[in-house]
Design a protein around this motif. Structure first.
Motif, PDB file in Angstrom:
ATOM      1  N   UNK A 162       0.839  -1.196   0.000  1.00  0.00           N
ATOM      2  CA  UNK A 162       0.000   0.000   0.000  1.00  0.00           C
ATOM      3  C   UNK A 162       0.879   1.254   0.000  1.00  0.00           C
ATOM      4  N   UNK A 163       0.640   2.130  -0.962  1.00  0.00           N
ATOM      5  CA  UNK A 163       1.457   3.330  -1.125  1.00  0.00           C
ATOM      6  C   UNK A 163       0.701   4.573  -0.681  1.00  0.00           C
ATOM      7  N   UNK A 164       1.451   5.586  -0.299  1.00  0.00           N
ATOM      8  CA  UNK A 164       0.865   6.872   0.083  1.00  0.00           C
ATOM      9  C   UNK A 164       1.908   7.943  -0.190  1.00  0.00           C
ATOM     10  N   UNK A 165       1.478   9.219  -0.154  1.00  0.00           N
ATOM     11  CA  UNK A 165       2.425  10.313  -0.311  1.00  0.00           C
ATOM     12  C   UNK A 165       1.881  11.437  -1.163  1.00  0.00           C
ATOM     13  N   UNK A 166       2.761  12.304  -1.559  1.00  0.00           N
ATOM     14  CA  UNK A 166       2.429  13.460  -2.385  1.00  0.00           C
ATOM     15  C   UNK A 166       1.705  13.014  -3.660  1.00  0.00           C
ATOM     16  N   UNK A 167       0.609  13.708  -3.982  1.00  0.00           N
ATOM     17  CA  UNK A 167      -0.145  13.393  -5.187  1.00  0.00           C
ATOM     18  C   UNK A 167      -1.194  12.323  -5.011  1.00  0.00           C
ATOM     19  N   UNK A 168      -1.419  11.866  -3.786  1.00  0.00           N
ATOM     20  CA  UNK A 168      -2.395  10.800  -3.541  1.00  0.00           C
ATOM     21  C   UNK A 168      -3.821  11.313  -3.754  1.00  0.00           C
ATOM     22  N   UNK A 169      -4.770  10.367  -3.819  1.00  0.00           N
ATOM     23  CA  UNK A 169      -6.190  10.677  -3.877  1.00  0.00           C
ATOM     24  C   UNK A 169      -6.717  10.745  -2.445  1.00  0.00           C
ATOM     25  N   UNK A 170      -7.310  11.886  -2.075  1.00  0.00           N
ATOM     26  CA  UNK A 170      -7.730  12.099  -0.688  1.00  0.00           C
ATOM     27  C   UNK A 170      -9.248  12.039  -0.511  1.00  0.00           C
ATOM     28  N   UNK A 171      -9.936  11.406  -1.431  1.00  0.00           N
ATOM     29  CA  UNK A 171     -11.382  11.284  -1.289  1.00  0.00           C
ATOM     30  C   UNK A 171     -11.690  10.443  -0.047  1.00  0.00           C
ATOM     31  N   UNK A 172     -12.584  10.899   0.835  1.00  0.00           N
ATOM     32  CA  UNK A 172     -12.830  10.179   2.094  1.00  0.00           C
ATOM     33  C   UNK A 172     -13.442   8.800   1.921  1.00  0.00           C
ATOM     34  N   UNK A 173     -14.021   8.502   0.746  1.00  0.00           N
ATOM     35  CA  UNK A 173     -14.657   7.202   0.541  1.00  0.00           C
ATOM     36  C   UNK A 173     -13.986   6.391  -0.570  1.00  0.00           C
ATOM     37  N   UNK A 174     -13.540   7.038  -1.640  1.00  0.00           N
ATOM     38  CA  UNK A 174     -12.978   6.313  -2.779  1.00  0.00           C
ATOM     39  C   UNK A 174     -11.476   6.102  -2.685  1.00  0.00           C
TER      40      UNK A 174
END
Length: 322
Positions: A162-174
């Motif tokens: 599982x990746x995270x960081x700058x440019x991620x999608x921050x939609x609370x559900x999707x």
């Protein structure tokens, strides 16, 4: 080397662009979605013929969290199959000898032994909540393997955690769980909320790696001598896991993000919602033996991601909320 990077606007693709630009040793080819539709076979064929890259990095994909996968299973399967088939096949048709395919750790069986080794592929049933996406990624691995076996090209696959960081999608559900939690906790602090609901029980354990580590790992694997790479893979399992080797319960992750964002209210867990796979952590010993390991600690990575998130809000540049 002329490298075509498919998906350069996404979180992983943009991190790879930053890494390539920092190295300054390659001619990087990119094409916006408005310019090149990767689901259009004819368009991809023409692009490959015209650009003639020496290598291709396939980071383009439709991605999302549990809710998105549950809501749009046909889209996840169809679009990812189309993108992969077109890019990989047309790269071969254009005599591209070297390609790196970026997959996902969801390719592995739901109840496989932990940490997950590369050999676990196709040894059991997949997690139902993201099965269509996983099937597409498995097909991509097998397509690369098949071209290697039949035509002697050098098409490699890496399976990130599982990746995270700058440019991620921050939609609370999707979005995936970590960026979704950053967004939800930040907004809860903003409105003075005293409690926040989270899907599931909080007990599943997940592994998280910063996207800058993934970019570094991808270019490391791409640069490996073919004989050295082959020592840690074989024609029937020619993919490598990429991760940190450490996991954390979702409840502990939520607590960490609450602390970083300054949320002091109650965290409630909605057990009527699915948890997904109980545990998922990758065995990265093969990649470690080849000489690469992740270097960004989880808390440090979340702090830097949250700082970037807030800067985007302050600057008015916007965030991905789709």
């Amino acid at each position: 080397m002329r490298i075509y990077l498919a998906g350069h606007r996404g979180m992983v693709g943009s991190a790879i662009v930053r890494q390539l630009e920092a190295e300054g040793a390659h001619d990087v080819i990119t094409a916006d979605r408005a310019w090149l539709d990767l689901t259009d076979q004819a368009a991809v064929a023409a692009f490959m013929r015209n650009e003639r890259p020496d290598a291709v990095i396939l980071a383009a994909a439709r991605v999302g969290g549990i809710m998105a996968n549950n809501t749009y299973p046909a889209n996840f399967l169809h679009e990812n199959l189309m993108i992969q088939n077109n890019v990989i096949h047309q790269a071969f048709k254009a005599d591209v000898a070297k390609l790196l395919f970026l997959g996902s750790s969801c390719i592995y069986p739901r109840d496989t032994a932990q940490p997950i080794r590369e050999e676990a592929l196709l040894t059991g049933a997949l997690e139902p909540t993201n099965e269509p996406y996983a099937i597409a990624k498995i097909a991509g691995i097998k397509l690369c393997e098949s071209y290697n076996r039949q035509y002697g090209v050098d098409y490699r696959s890496v399976m990130p955690t599982n990746l995270y960081g700058r440019g991620d999608n921050f939609h609370p559900e999707n979005a995936h769980v970590l960026p979704a939690l950053i967004d939800r906790f930040h907004k809860a602090v903003d409105r003075g909320a005293t409690e926040i609901d989270i899907w599931g029980s909080g007990t599943p354990r997940r592994e998280f790696m910063h996207v800058d580590d993934m970019a570094a790992a991808s270019l490391f694997v791409l640069s490996l001598d073919q004989d050295i790479y082959a020592k840690e893979t074989n024609p029937m399992r020619s993919h490598l896991n990429v991760g940190t080797g450490h996991d954390i319960p979702i409840a502990d992750l939520a607590g960490m993000i609450a602390d970083i964002t300054g949320f002091t209210g109650d965290i409630l867990y909605d057990t009527t919602k699915p948890d997904g796979t109980p545990r998922k952590v990758l065995d990265t010993s093969r990649l470690n033996r080849l000489g690469w390991s992740a270097g960004i600690p989880l808390r440090d990575g979340i702090v830097s991601t949250y700082d970037w998130y807030r800067r985007q809000l302050i600057s008015g540049q916007g965030l991905r909320h789709r």
